[in-house]
Design an enzyme around this catalytic site. Structure first.
Site: not given
Ligand code: NAP
Length: 280
Positions: A140, A153
């Site tokens: 991030s 975070y």
């Molecule tokens: N969205 C943003 O603004 C943003 C910005 C910068 C970086 N990121 C990074 O991008 C990546 C993806 O995030 P996203 O935005 O796509 O978020 P998201 O839509 O909330 O997806 C999170 C994913 O992680 C899985 N997950 C959560 N807890 C888990 C656990 N205990 N065990 C296994 N899997 C788990 C979830 O699946 P289940 O719920 O089925 O477990 C889901 O597939 C993350 O690393 C995040 O930090 C996001």
């Protein structure tokens, strides 16, 4: 790297960014191992992908060492083996440190930092035997800019960034490449209504998850390994922050009231340790 015919382990596959990465990779001819905790959404995702029969789903909780171990066992039994590990699963918590819940903090570090490190270390002996292999870690921009309300975070992502950099250097004379991708705010379920409201109030851009997936694919296909921050001016801010952190301090001081207004802060400011001591 051409990912056609390669097998990719993708964590957080059913999330906003994960699903877009899965679509891109499946279309490019990769076979995917899709992991997350929600079995139904993983199955639905698999069915919606190009060449659905080529892909696998595996349910596991990466906050548990048993979940990490079961995923390793599953992948070890795959005849094709894994060529790319994409550590994408993650969680966030928009809270000032004074309001942080210790259980949430532990869970966050476990998922965002310990799980990718453990998975990478476990898969490395296998990846090192492949003709071409890669580890892709999704971080991030808050791993490069310490941002109020995202200290914990940001610490997890900063750790992942340093891990990725050192790993890339350890593997520089091998066939395993390492990519660290740091998106800025992205429109997925990860961001609560409070985060969205803060971003709107501050005029912070939020990318569609497709943009992040395309950036990852572009880097893999063109072989531009290294660190990448997605988004402008965030990339510039991160560079300025690394050389002139006091300038960033001053900018963020002006934003602090708005950030605090949306974040979770303690209802009553009290010194818990002091209060406990008083009670003894
Ligand atoms: N969205 C943003 O603004 C943003 C910005 C910068 C970086 N990121 C990074 O991008 C990546 C993806 O995030 P996203 O935005 O796509 O978020 P998201 O839509 O909330 O997806 C999170 C994913 O992680 C899985 N997950 C959560 N807890 C888990 C656990 N205990 N065990 C296994 N899997 C788990 C979830 O699946 P289940 O719920 O089925 O477990 C889901 O597939 C993350 O690393 C995040 O930090 C996001």
């Amino acid at each position: 790297m051409n990912i056609k015919g390669k097998t990719v382990l993708l964590t957080g596959a059913n999330g906003g960014i994960g699903a877009c990465v899965a679509y891109e990779m499946a279309r490019a001819g990769a076979a995917l191992v899709l992991t997350g905790r929600d079995e139904n959404s993983l199955r639905q995702l698999r069915q919606s992908l190009h060449a659905a029969d080529r892909h696998h789903t595996f349910v596991c909780d990466l906050q548990q060492s048993s979940g990490v171990n079961s995923l390793l066992e599953f992948c070890s039994a795959l005849p094709a083996g894994i060529d790319l590990l994409v550590n994408n699963a993650g969680m966030s918590d928009f809270a000032f440190v004074s309001a942080a819940d210790p259980d949430v903090t532990r869970a966050l570090i476990e998922l965002n930092l310990t799980a990718p490190i453990t998975l990478t270390a476990a898969f490395l002996p296998h990846l090192l035997q492949r003709q071409e292999a890669a580890v892709i870690n999704v971080g991030s921009v808050f791993g490069s800019i310490g941002y109020p309300g995202f200290a914990i975070y940001g610490a997890s992502k900063s750790g992942l960034k340093t891990f990725s950099q050192a790993l890339r250097r350890e593997l520089a004379d091998s066939t395993v490449r390492v990519l660290y991708v740091a998106p800025r705010a992205t429109r997925t379920a990860m961001n609560s209504s409070r985060v969205i409201a803060m971003n709107q109030a501050l005029g912070n851009a939020m990318d569609p998850p497709e943009k992040v997936a395309k950036a990852i694919m572009q880097r893999i296909q063109t072989g531009h390994w290294g660190d990448i921050i997605i988004g402008w001016p965030e990339r510039l801010f991160a560079a300025i922050n690394s050389i002139l952190p006091r300038l960033t301090d001053a900018v963020l001081l002006r934003q602090l009231p708005r950030i605090r207004q949306h974040s979770r802060v303690p209802a009553v400011q009290s010194n818990t340790l002091f209060d406990k001591r008083e009670a003894i």
